[in-house]
Design a protein around this motif. Structure first.
Motif, PDB file in Angstrom:
ATOM      1  N   GLN A   1       0.838  -1.208   0.000  1.00 39.78           N
ATOM      2  CA  GLN A   1       0.000   0.000   0.000  1.00 39.78           C
ATOM      3  C   GLN A   1       0.870   1.254   0.000  1.00 39.78           C
ATOM      4  N   GLN A   2       1.918   1.240   0.842  1.00 40.37           N
ATOM      5  CA  GLN A   2       2.805   2.401   0.885  1.00 40.37           C
ATOM      6  C   GLN A   2       3.536   2.565  -0.447  1.00 40.37           C
ATOM      7  N   HIS A   3       3.927   1.457  -1.057  1.00 42.27           N
ATOM      8  CA  HIS A   3       4.600   1.526  -2.360  1.00 42.27           C
ATOM      9  C   HIS A   3       3.677   2.087  -3.433  1.00 42.27           C
ATOM     10  N   GLN A   4       2.389   1.723  -3.370  1.00 37.52           N
ATOM     11  CA  GLN A   4       1.435   2.245  -4.349  1.00 37.52           C
ATOM     12  C   GLN A   4       1.285   3.764  -4.204  1.00 37.52           C
ATOM     13  N   LEU A   5       1.254   4.258  -2.952  1.00 34.26           N
ATOM     14  CA  LEU A   5       1.183   5.708  -2.731  1.00 34.26           C
ATOM     15  C   LEU A   5       2.411   6.395  -3.334  1.00 34.26           C
ATOM     16  N   ILE A   6       3.577   5.785  -3.179  1.00 31.75           N
ATOM     17  CA  ILE A   6       4.804   6.360  -3.734  1.00 31.75           C
ATOM     18  C   ILE A   6       4.740   6.408  -5.258  1.00 31.75           C
ATOM     19  N   GLN A   7       4.267   5.327  -5.865  1.00 34.56           N
ATOM     20  CA  GLN A   7       4.190   5.318  -7.330  1.00 34.56           C
ATOM     21  C   GLN A   7       3.137   6.290  -7.843  1.00 34.56           C
ATOM     22  N   GLU A   8       2.002   6.413  -7.125  1.00 36.08           N
ATOM     23  CA  GLU A   8       0.979   7.373  -7.535  1.00 36.08           C
ATOM     24  C   GLU A   8       1.507   8.803  -7.435  1.00 36.08           C
ATOM     25  N   ALA A   9       2.422   9.040  -6.484  1.00 37.08           N
ATOM     26  CA  ALA A   9       3.045  10.364  -6.357  1.00 37.08           C
ATOM     27  C   ALA A   9       4.207  10.527  -7.332  1.00 37.08           C
ATOM     28  N   LEU A  10       4.453   9.514  -8.177  1.00 33.20           N
ATOM     29  CA  LEU A  10       5.536   9.558  -9.170  1.00 33.20           C
ATOM     30  C   LEU A  10       6.893   9.789  -8.516  1.00 33.20           C
ATOM     31  N   ILE A  11       7.135   9.066  -7.402  1.00 31.65           N
ATOM     32  CA  ILE A  11       8.428   9.118  -6.715  1.00 31.65           C
ATOM     33  C   ILE A  11       9.270   7.968  -7.257  1.00 31.65           C
TER      34      ILE A  11
END
Length: 906
Positions: free
Chosen positions: A709-719
């Motif tokens: 879930q945390q990784h998905q937030l990072i990818q959605e933020a384009l980090i």
């Protein structure tokens, strides 16, 4: 050449001291010592002789018919020795010397001597029986010889409770008929006259053939005929006696009765062997059928998994870029669905397939079958290679997606920057061509001409200032082409138009300057103040335009350091505004001074500066615009700073969790490796321990879900990077999948060890001793060892190895020639060395019993002796028998048996 005896040589009748009897006192020699010496006076009761002729003839024919022949007259048909030699070959299963086919007496004597030599070679001494008597058709000698053969090959080997030959056969009859009323077998003559003993023997073994309770002791002929007919019809025992002869004789011939009764012994003894053989075959076939089902399941599962990999790899290898970020982000979301939804079940299928393959190979080894070789392209190594190709494509695909998104972001930024700069340049060039083409200098006054010259110089200065912007526009267009921007055609068209227009402006500027210089001598005065205004206003105006362009310029950052750098640059820009304001006021002061001088000297101005189009109103307007853009830029930078701070929080949040999960997975992998090597307690304890360990690992799955879930937030933020941890989500996923696969394989190895132990009867102490020995020589503690360490292990267990023997053992424990020996392979080898398993020769011997010593078997015999499903299994797989003694429907059980153990093809 065979050294034949002389034609007049006689043989001694009786056992030799080195015969095959039952030893010193209980063998055929003792029995024969108690017999009369075969009526040495050659006198024989006619009734007995008749019974012997019939019985011996039937007994001989029961064996000769296996060779496709028979005799009619026992005196005559053995005289040439040919059928006598054939009879001995059939009943002994051995080959005699080649007979002589001549018709002369010497040929016949030689053939009979060969037969008598063979009888003597079996430990039998023939008394007063010579080849000449047989060739001459001496009935007494012929019957005596046949009786000797019957004793040696049909009666001598009978053994019951440490008694043999006649005593053994008599004891067997007594044991079998003991429960029957009116039957008391004490000998082989009068005890059989009423026929009840014959019927009791049949009823004891085949009760469905005889209705014993309906037999009457006072009707011996009926009893005897009933037993003879049933034996001939259902037991394949030819009728060797006549009921009337037995009843009509005071004392039936003992030899005839013994010969006939021995047939019952062998028939029923063969039935018991057939049952044992059938059971053995059933067991072997059941194992083979189960293994075939497992092989079919493996082939099906392997095909499905390889087909999925084959379909998925082209999708992952598809590198066709999309035109927009939204389309690429949709492809990235599809890839996430693949990783979360589609791939995990296939990981489980791959692991289960390897477990099933290992279990199948273990069962094949335990049942002494050849190792299973999947069809071409479906080996475990093929699946692993396909899976490795899949993961390589998968890794490259994700990297490509992220790079494409970065490229599109860069393209969008460059395209917008190109449009802004192009629009500013086009706005500046608007009307410039018309202005340069205007021929106003032809009618202007001298002062106007000088003003036009100054104005043109200011324009050239402005034109030179715009040269950098044109070069920037061309550079941006070139970069968009290099990055394969989807709208490159329109960009190139617009850029080319700007460049062409720029060249035109340059040419027009040059032409106008030449025209003005031509009339310059006619112009005298110029307002220095206006000129100074124009020269200072133009660069200041350009500075304001550049400032507005920079303040409106789009920016893209990925780290807090980058945004802080932009903020720092913006603060530095703001620090220059007071100096710029002072320059603005100085320029405006020049304009006011020109007006003051004109008014004081009553100079009539045209209302505009002849040297520049940059009026004070334009300067003030643009300055006001700059003042408005500065706080907007502040706000945009602050928003981006807040966004980057939020991204930094996401990075730290993910790193905090990943720095816990990653080391936990590594620790568990090391613990599993240590457990698989140490293995304390019984195998069941080890299996329970590993399964509990597996459950604890599965219970840790929510921590990975949180990390996802945390990784998905990072990818959605384009980090795209994280300096706070060395672990990526891909590392965590791969480690988790390897952890699950490793614990499953370790559990499967223990289950196979339990299967091996139970099947081979290996004790727990032996298994622990095997493990301790293996661990001692497994110097690298990897769970496998190279050939040198394995040789040292074998020597420590007592093996004396040469290179050839060691190479044979390595071919068994390492059939794939990987150079490594696993603990499971070591256990399988040790179990085969210490336990017994079914072999192809044993199965062939069992089939031969069912076939009645024939070299082939029929479908009818298989259906009679085996369960229906296994009988049909054999019939479907046995090839037709091709031997010279084949009959219609004959099946080859030898090739079938060897194929079961991988020694030849079906």
């Amino acid at each position: 050449m065979v050294d034949y005896h002389a034609a007049n040589q006689s043989y001694q009748y009786g056992p030799s001291s080195a015969g095959n009897g039952a030893g010193g006192g209980g063998g055929m020699g003792d029995y024969m010592a108690q017999e009369d010496d075969w009526d040495r006076d050659l006198l024989l009761d006619p009734a007995w002789e008749k019974q012997q002729r019939k019985t011996f003839t039937a007994w001989c024919n029961s064996h000769l018919r296996k060779a496709g022949t028979q005799i009619e007259n026992i005196d005559e048909d053995f005289r040439d020795g040919l059928k006598l030699m054939l009879l001995l070959e059939v009943i002994s299963g051995e080959r005699l010397p080649k007979p002589e086919r001549g018709k002369m007496r010497v040929h016949k004597i030689n053939n009979v001597n060969k037969a008598l030599d063979f009888i003597a070679s079996k430990g039998v001494k023939l008394v007063s029986i010579g080849a000449e008597e047989i060739v001459d058709g001496n009935a007494k000698m012929t019957l005596g010889m046949i009786w000797t053969i019957i004793l040696r090959f049909a009666i001598q080997d009978i053994s019951v409770e440490e008694t043999s030959a006649k005593e053994g056969l008599l004891l067997w009859c007594q044991r079998k008929t003991a429960p029957y009323k009116n039957v008391n077998v004490q000998n082989f003559h009068i005890s059989w006259k009423d026929g009840l003993a014959f019927n009791a023997l049949i009823h004891r073994h085949r009760p469905e053939l005889i209705e014993y309770d309906k037999l009457r002791k006072d009707d011996p002929v009926t009893n005897l005929n009933n037993a003879f007919e049933v034996a001939e019809k259902y037991l394949d025992i030819p009728k060797m006696l006549d009921a009337e002869d037995i009843v009509g004789t005071l004392r039936p011939d003992e030899k005839a009765i013994m010969t006939y009764v021995s047939c019952f012994y062998h028939a029923f003894s063969g039935a018991q062997k057939a049952e044992t053989a059938a059971n053995r075959i059933c067991k072997v076939l059941a194992v083979n059928q189960e293994n075939e089902h497992l092989m079919e399941d493996y082939e099906r599962l392997a095909s499905d998994l390889l087909e999925w990999i084959r379909r998925t790899i082209p999708w992952l290898e598809d590198r066709v870029p999309q035109r927009t970020i939204q389309e690429m982000q949709q492809k990235l979301e599809d890839f996430r669905d693949y990783r979360r939804v589609h791939k995990p079940p296939k990981v489980q299928e791959k692991c289960q397939l390897e477990i099933n393959f290992n279990t199948l190979q273990t069962k094949l080894r335990l049942s002494n079958r050849p190792a299973f070789m999947p069809s071409e392209g479906r080996m475990v190594s093929d699946i692993n290679n396909g899976w490795q190709h899949l993961e390589q494509a998968e890794k490259g695909y994700e990297e490509w997606l992220l790079n494409e998104i970065r490229r599109l972001e860069r393209l969008d930024h460059l395209a917008e920057k190109f449009r802004q700069k192009a629009s500013i340049h086009e706005a500046w060039t608007d009307g410039k061509e018309a202005m340069l083409k205007h021929r106003d200098y032809e009618t202007a006054t001298l002062s106007d001409i000088k003003a036009l010259i100054r104005k043109h110089e200011a324009f050239e200065s402005d034109l030179a200032a715009h040269q950098d912007r044109v070069e920037q526009i061309a550079a941006i267009a070139q970069e968009l082409n290099e990055l394969d921007y989807y709208d490159s055609h329109n960009v190139n068209t617009r850029c080319q138009k700007i460049c062409d227009q720029w060249d035109t402006l340059g040419n027009l500027t040059h032409s106008r300057r030449e025209a003005l210089e031509k009339t310059e001598k006619q112009l005298e005065t110029i307002d220095q103040l206006h000129l100074e205004y124009a020269k200072r206003a133009a660069p200041f105006n350009n500075w304001m335009e550049s400032a507005m362009e920079d303040l409106q310029d789009m920016f893209i950052v990925h780290t807090i350091e980058e945004i802080e750098g932009l903020i720092s640059a913006h603060d530095q820009f703001k620090s220059t505004l007071p100096d710029a304001d002072r320059e603005r006021e100085a320029i405006l002061a020049i304009h006011k001074e020109a007006q003051r001088i004109a008014e004081s000297n009553h100079i009539k101005l045209s209302g505009s500066n002849p040297y520049t189009t940059v009026t004070p109103q334009i300067i003030n307007s643009k300055w006001e615009k700059v003042q408005q853009l500065v706080p907007k830029r502040d706000h945009a930078l602050m928003e981006e700073q807040s966004k980057q701070q939020s991204n930094e929080h996401l990075r730290r949040q993910f790193a905090s969790q990943a720095n816990v999960v990653g080391p936990w997975i590594q620790t568990k992998m090391e613990e599993i490796g240590r457990i698989s090597i140490e293995m304390n307690g019984t195998l069941e304890d080890q299996l329970n321990h590993l399964k509990q360990y597996e459950r604890s690992i599965v219970d840790y799955k929510p921590n990975l879900d949180l990390l996802e879930q945390q990784h998905q937030l990072i990818q959605e933020a384009l980090i795209f990077d994280n300096k706070h941890t060395n672990y990526t989500m891909e590392h965590i996923r791969v480690g988790w999948e390897q952890l699950l696969t490793t614990i499953a394989r370790t559990i499967n190895e223990i289950e196979n060890q339990i299967l091996t132990r139970d099947a081979k009867g290996i004790s727990q102490e032996q298994m622990q001793e095997f493990r301790a020995s293996f661990n001692h020589f497994d110097k690298k503690q990897t769970g496998s060892m190279d050939s040198d360490d394995f040789r040292a292990l074998l020597i420590s267990t007592g093996y004396s190895l040469g290179d050839a023997e060691f190479n044979r053992i390595m071919s068994v424990v390492d059939p794939n020639h990987s150079g490594l020996v696993t603990f499971q392979a070591f256990i399988d080898f040790m179990s085969r060395e210490t336990t017994d398993t079914d072999t192809a020769d044993q199965v062939i011997a069992s089939f031969k019993v069912l076939a009645g010593d024939k070299n082939f078997i029929t479908a009818e015999e298989l259906r009679r002796e085996l369960p229906p499903d296994q009988a049909e299994y054999c019939i479907a797989r046995m090839a037709p028998y091709q031997g010279s003694d084949a009959v219609p429907g004959a099946l080859d059980y030898k090739s079938f048996s060897t194929a079961l153990y991988g020694e030849s093809d079906l």
